[in-house]
Design an enzyme around this catalytic site. Structure first.
Site, PDB file in Angstrom:
ATOM      1  N   LYS A 117       0.756  -1.247   0.041  1.00  0.00           N
ATOM      2  CA  LYS A 117       0.182  -0.054  -0.172  1.00  0.00           C
ATOM      3  C   LYS A 117       0.815   1.245  -0.108  1.00  0.00           C
ATOM      4  CE  LYS A 117      -4.247  -1.998   1.510  1.00  0.00           C
ATOM      5  NZ  LYS A 117      -5.463  -1.998   2.552  1.00  0.00           N
ATOM      6  N   ARG A 162      -3.196 -10.002   4.792  1.00  0.00           N
ATOM      7  CA  ARG A 162      -3.536 -10.202   3.437  1.00  0.00           C
ATOM      8  C   ARG A 162      -2.250  -9.542   2.539  1.00  0.00           C
ATOM      9  NH1 ARG A 162      -6.129  -7.308  -0.534  1.00  0.00           N
ATOM     10  NH2 ARG A 162      -7.457  -8.258  -1.610  1.00  0.00           N
TER      11      ARG A 162
END
Length: 266
Positions: free
Chosen positions: A205, A245
């Site tokens: 991210k 994840r």
């Protein structure tokens, strides 16, 4: 360990790589072979600014991949905000619904999850990707996310979902700036105090790019953030996260094993 299978042309780090169903299935099985306990199949990009795909297209992308992975023995979750997609995916073999809106985007989602008995990831969410950047306004990000997640958890349970089947997710990158994401990671204990398993989805991210940015402020591409992802995952595991994840499983699996070994030695 939750491995990511994006069956999309436009996801932020690997859009298009697994858009073909056969390639998506092979990638999912490769993630399992690398150590993924669960593969998360999604057919709609939720990167900042993304527009929504229509329901028919999302179904076309997701259901065949879920069916083939489940038939091959993989434990499968479906990453969707639509009840119709969740329903078809569960029928095809998915055992968990990972809804980044926590059931807010589709009023049919929570009743559907309650009826199927599937496990349910409830993420902290303040709105769709198209305008979520404008919603990243907090006085106390940890306190506000904890409060909003608790309220959503209580609403979902009140609507009939078994609380023992709910996983919570702080929603890193969703209506949050880098400073917000880092603050949440520093206080995973406050999130765990909600009393439910915690999913940490930090993989590749933007906040990791900001941490790694050079002196010129240039962010490394998403696919060059896997070592940083592994570091966050190891910290999350040490702090008691239920799962992480990730896009690339092996480096994170190795990092988590080392973190567990250190924890066992203390």
């Amino acid at each position: 360990m939750m491995g990511v299978v994006n069956v999309t042309p436009d996801s932020f780090s690997d859009g298009g790589l697994w858009f073909d169903p056969e390639r998506a299935v092979k990638h999912g099985l490769d993630l399992v072979a690398a150590g993924a306990d669960l593969v998360d199949v999604g057919g709609e990009s939720t990167r900042p600014g993304a527009s929504r795909v229509d329901e028919a297209e999302e179904l076309r992308r997701v259901v065949p991949v879920v069916r083939e992975l489940a038939a091959a023995g993989a434990v499968v979750s479906v990453d969707t905000m639509r009840a119709a997609v969740a329903e078809r995916a569960v029928e095809a073999g998915a055992v968990l619904v990972n809804d980044v809106s926590g059931g807010l985007a589709d009023p049919r989602m929570v009743p559907l999850v309650a009826a199927t008995g599937a496990a349910f990831v409830v993420m902290h969410w303040r709105g769709h990707s198209i305008d979520m950047v404008s919603r990243a306004r907090y006085g106390d990000v940890v306190g506000e996310v904890v409060t909003e997640l608790r309220q959503r958890f209580e609403a979902v349970v009140g609507a009939g979902v078994d609380p023992e089947r709910i996983v919570l997710d702080p929603g890193l990158g969703f209506a949050k700036d880098a400073e917000h994401d880092l603050a949440l990671l520093a206080r995973l204990d406050a999130l765990r105090a909600l009393g439910r398993p915690l999913l940490v989805a930090a993989s590749r991210k933007r906040f990791l790019g900001r941490v790694l940015a050079g002196g010129d402020g240039h962010l490394p591409p998403a696919r060059e953030r896997d070592a940083a992802t592994a570091a966050v995952s190891a910290i999350a595991a040490r702090e008691g996260a239920w799962a992480v994840r990730v896009h690339q499983v092996r480096p994170t699996a190795d990092a988590v094993r080392v973190a567990r070994a250190i924890e066992a030695a203390t």
